[in-house]
Design a protein around this motif. Sequence first.
Motif, PDB file in Angstrom:
ATOM      1  N   LEU A   1     -23.317 -15.697  -1.368  1.00 37.47           N
ATOM      2  CA  LEU A   1     -22.047 -16.340  -1.036  1.00 37.47           C
ATOM      3  C   LEU A   1     -21.860 -16.452   0.466  1.00 37.47           C
ATOM      4  O   LEU A   1     -21.388 -17.484   0.964  1.00 37.47           O
ATOM      5  CB  LEU A   1     -20.893 -15.549  -1.662  1.00 37.47           C
ATOM      6  CG  LEU A   1     -19.488 -16.097  -1.377  1.00 37.47           C
ATOM      7  CD1 LEU A   1     -19.352 -17.527  -1.876  1.00 37.47           C
ATOM      8  CD2 LEU A   1     -18.421 -15.205  -2.001  1.00 37.47           C
ATOM      9  N   ARG A   2     -22.219 -15.432   1.210  1.00 32.49           N
ATOM     10  CA  ARG A   2     -22.074 -15.489   2.673  1.00 32.49           C
ATOM     11  C   ARG A   2     -22.973 -16.578   3.261  1.00 32.49           C
ATOM     12  O   ARG A   2     -22.574 -17.284   4.196  1.00 32.49           O
ATOM     13  CB  ARG A   2     -22.407 -14.120   3.285  1.00 32.49           C
ATOM     14  CG  ARG A   2     -21.420 -13.023   2.925  1.00 32.49           C
ATOM     15  CD  ARG A   2     -21.800 -11.709   3.597  1.00 32.49           C
ATOM     16  NE  ARG A   2     -21.678 -11.794   5.035  1.00 32.49           N
ATOM     17  CZ  ARG A   2     -20.577 -11.517   5.714  1.00 32.49           C
ATOM     18  NH1 ARG A   2     -19.495 -11.134   5.076  1.00 32.49           N
ATOM     19  NH2 ARG A   2     -20.543 -11.605   7.026  1.00 32.49           N
ATOM     20  N   THR A   3     -24.177 -16.735   2.713  1.00 29.74           N
ATOM     21  CA  THR A   3     -25.060 -17.798   3.196  1.00 29.74           C
ATOM     22  C   THR A   3     -24.472 -19.169   2.900  1.00 29.74           C
ATOM     23  O   THR A   3     -24.479 -20.068   3.755  1.00 29.74           O
ATOM     24  CB  THR A   3     -26.444 -17.659   2.547  1.00 29.74           C
ATOM     25  OG1 THR A   3     -26.991 -16.376   2.867  1.00 29.74           O
ATOM     26  CG2 THR A   3     -27.379 -18.752   3.049  1.00 29.74           C
ATOM     27  N   ALA A   4     -23.951 -19.347   1.687  1.00 27.44           N
ATOM     28  CA  ALA A   4     -23.344 -20.630   1.328  1.00 27.44           C
ATOM     29  C   ALA A   4     -22.103 -20.906   2.172  1.00 27.44           C
ATOM     30  O   ALA A   4     -21.880 -22.042   2.610  1.00 27.44           O
ATOM     31  CB  ALA A   4     -22.996 -20.645  -0.154  1.00 27.44           C
ATOM     32  N   LEU A   5     -21.275 -19.883   2.391  1.00 34.22           N
ATOM     33  CA  LEU A   5     -20.088 -20.062   3.224  1.00 34.22           C
ATOM     34  C   LEU A   5     -20.468 -20.420   4.653  1.00 34.22           C
ATOM     35  O   LEU A   5     -19.843 -21.289   5.278  1.00 34.22           O
ATOM     36  CB  LEU A   5     -19.241 -18.788   3.208  1.00 34.22           C
ATOM     37  CG  LEU A   5     -18.419 -18.516   1.944  1.00 34.22           C
ATOM     38  CD1 LEU A   5     -17.769 -17.145   2.035  1.00 34.22           C
ATOM     39  CD2 LEU A   5     -17.364 -19.591   1.747  1.00 34.22           C
TER      40      LEU A   5
ATOM     41  N   PRO B   1     -18.906 -20.408  12.183  1.00 37.63           N
ATOM     42  CA  PRO B   1     -19.734 -19.869  11.083  1.00 37.63           C
ATOM     43  C   PRO B   1     -19.712 -18.345  11.056  1.00 37.63           C
ATOM     44  O   PRO B   1     -20.411 -17.680  11.813  1.00 37.63           O
ATOM     45  CB  PRO B   1     -21.133 -20.409  11.398  1.00 37.63           C
ATOM     46  CG  PRO B   1     -21.140 -20.625  12.878  1.00 37.63           C
ATOM     47  CD  PRO B   1     -19.735 -20.986  13.265  1.00 37.63           C
ATOM     48  N   THR B   2     -18.891 -17.794  10.184  1.00 40.42           N
ATOM     49  CA  THR B   2     -18.773 -16.341  10.058  1.00 40.42           C
ATOM     50  C   THR B   2     -19.274 -15.833   8.715  1.00 40.42           C
ATOM     51  O   THR B   2     -19.548 -14.641   8.586  1.00 40.42           O
ATOM     52  CB  THR B   2     -17.311 -15.911  10.231  1.00 40.42           C
ATOM     53  OG1 THR B   2     -16.505 -16.540   9.218  1.00 40.42           O
ATOM     54  CG2 THR B   2     -16.789 -16.323  11.608  1.00 40.42           C
ATOM     55  N   GLY B   3     -19.373 -16.703   7.709  1.00 36.13           N
ATOM     56  CA  GLY B   3     -19.740 -16.245   6.378  1.00 36.13           C
ATOM     57  C   GLY B   3     -18.637 -15.492   5.675  1.00 36.13           C
ATOM     58  O   GLY B   3     -18.880 -14.855   4.650  1.00 36.13           O
ATOM     59  N   VAL B   4     -17.418 -15.560   6.207  1.00 32.45           N
ATOM     60  CA  VAL B   4     -16.273 -14.844   5.643  1.00 32.45           C
ATOM     61  C   VAL B   4     -15.295 -15.866   5.080  1.00 32.45           C
ATOM     62  O   VAL B   4     -15.051 -16.922   5.685  1.00 32.45           O
ATOM     63  CB  VAL B   4     -15.584 -13.975   6.711  1.00 32.45           C
ATOM     64  CG1 VAL B   4     -14.348 -13.293   6.149  1.00 32.45           C
ATOM     65  CG2 VAL B   4     -16.563 -12.924   7.243  1.00 32.45           C
ATOM     66  N   LEU B   5     -14.728 -15.576   3.926  1.00 26.86           N
ATOM     67  CA  LEU B   5     -13.761 -16.459   3.290  1.00 26.86           C
ATOM     68  C   LEU B   5     -12.398 -16.243   3.943  1.00 26.86           C
ATOM     69  O   LEU B   5     -11.592 -15.432   3.504  1.00 26.86           O
ATOM     70  CB  LEU B   5     -13.702 -16.184   1.784  1.00 26.86           C
ATOM     71  CG  LEU B   5     -12.686 -17.011   0.979  1.00 26.86           C
ATOM     72  CD1 LEU B   5     -12.891 -18.485   1.223  1.00 26.86           C
ATOM     73  CD2 LEU B   5     -12.797 -16.672  -0.498  1.00 26.86           C
ATOM     74  N   ASP B   6     -12.130 -16.979   5.011  1.00 26.79           N
ATOM     75  CA  ASP B   6     -10.843 -16.912   5.686  1.00 26.79           C
ATOM     76  C   ASP B   6     -10.019 -18.146   5.312  1.00 26.79           C
ATOM     77  O   ASP B   6     -10.439 -18.990   4.518  1.00 26.79           O
ATOM     78  CB  ASP B   6     -11.021 -16.807   7.192  1.00 26.79           C
ATOM     79  CG  ASP B   6     -11.920 -17.901   7.742  1.00 26.79           C
ATOM     80  OD1 ASP B   6     -12.253 -18.835   6.988  1.00 26.79           O
ATOM     81  OD2 ASP B   6     -12.296 -17.823   8.926  1.00 26.79           O
TER      82      ASP B   6
END
Length: 581
Positions: A335-339, A350-355
């Motif tokens: 998920l972090r890679t996709a985000l 690009p943080t890979g965090v769902l903000d």
Amino acid sequence: MNTATTLPRGPGRNGAPRRGAAWLMLACALLLSACTTPLDPRKDASLQQAAYTTDRPVVRPTRSVSSFSDSLMCMDHMLRAAQVPTTLITSKQVIDYSSRVPVAAKDMIITSLSQMSRLSNAFRYVDYEVDIVRQDTVQNLTTILLNNNLMQLQRPALYVSGAIAFVDQNVATNRFDAGTSASRLDTGYSRNRSATVIGLEMHLGDFRTRTLIPGLDSANEVVIGSGSQGLDVAGRIGSYGVNFNVGRDYALGAGGAMRTLIDLATIELVGKWARVPYWQCLTLEQTHPDFQRQMRDWFDESGGVGQATLVQNSLIAQGYLQAGTDLLALDSPALRTALTQFQIDSLLVPTGVLDFSTYERAMRHFVTLAPDGSLQRVGWGPSGPTGSMAENKGDSTPVRTSGLVLTSTTPPPRRIDMQIENALPPGMEPTFEVGEQVFVSATVSRTSHMYCYFADPSGNVMRLTPNQVTPHSLVAANQALRLPDWLVPNPAFIMDASRPGTERVACFAAETDVLPRLPAPLQGAGLVNIPGYRTIEDIDKAFQQGVGTSGYVKSEVYWKTQPKKTQPAAAAPAAPQPAKR
């Protein structure tokens, strides 16, 4: 008879101080002597070590956007579709006559023009600022190089002029105060609200004549406000008193308001100058501030599971996650890679965090309205942020969920948009004469590794990019790859119409670097003829064998090359006629 004598508690004989006062004076003397002793900084090492982390912000940085950020992207596509040629532009300082809005308005104008030129290359900003008070390195070097004829400064065609016309503070004010008083309890409540109006005037001028073009103006206003609430409680218990004071305040910043005004004004000026229907980009639902506030409420109320479910469905619909993927944990590497990939393609940090910024971008285009205003689609269909209904025809099946008919579609494919950037007559087949320069641009819908090839009528094929000057194949999403790069003084190559016939440029895009998986001749240096390959179809077959038919996408453009027209010879002068007798 002995008589006991008791000394008084006051000053002794001859004015001697009391015993308690003597101890107090001794303590003060010891404290003063201790203060004169140098401190040992080594004893504070544990405190100072925490300064490294204490000095860091506790909130992640986010991309600075306004209500018209999507409108700027829309204008970029509109200018590209209108084939607006690259224009040099500059701007004057935006003066704040009120001295109440200290913002870098000129730099905001540059950012707006840049965001409208990512794909279209419509504007190049001429940065030449002379400030006698603040001399910097760029200004000093520019002056030296210009005086020695070592630098060429191009004259812009347009310039932006404007000013913060007015700031009317506290145009509307509302105050409310109330309180109670009793023998042992006092209370008070207050509420204040105010509104301030900021006005911005901007114009577009012809730099050659230093005249403002009639009709190319923009005058807009925006309201910023502030408010506060306060509660006071005071009580008495016996001879003691207790006071409590709590309050809440907010103030809408002038910086965000000015960015909104400047983005709107820049869209209006550019749209009027280019004669494109810019108002279509201003009618997007996302331009209204209530849209962002509503999205924020949904984000806060949905919770972690709801946020992850919606965003992962969006990532699956857009091809960042495989179809059928179960709900992933927020810290899942997949998920972090996709985000991260989605944030890069969406021009986010690009943080890979769902903000919230990622949530808001993923939730866009969830609902689509038909031209008559009726509900056309609910869900992430193929007309979402990655393409149009005509370009991405996925297999769709109606699915009923929670009373709404959702559209389940296959993820839209990676797309390459290629265009010949030369000014050509509309509706005509692109045709050039031998020796004319050709300019092509390629834009990929998702960050990809892209390889572009040129084929001439004689059966020669060469790779244009990557090459010796630009060895990297990774291309960011929605960023125009210029072939050749006409914005640099020394491009890696120049593409001329070489021989009569049909010439083609094709670009191949893949998720990973596939060059090592291609045949050895295709792994050689760029800008040289590839032995054994004579057409674009040969390159396509090599990609199919090395990557597979589903591992890449391809797009191409072509043009006709005709012989150079010969200039008609000048007519020979007529022989003199004999004079008649």
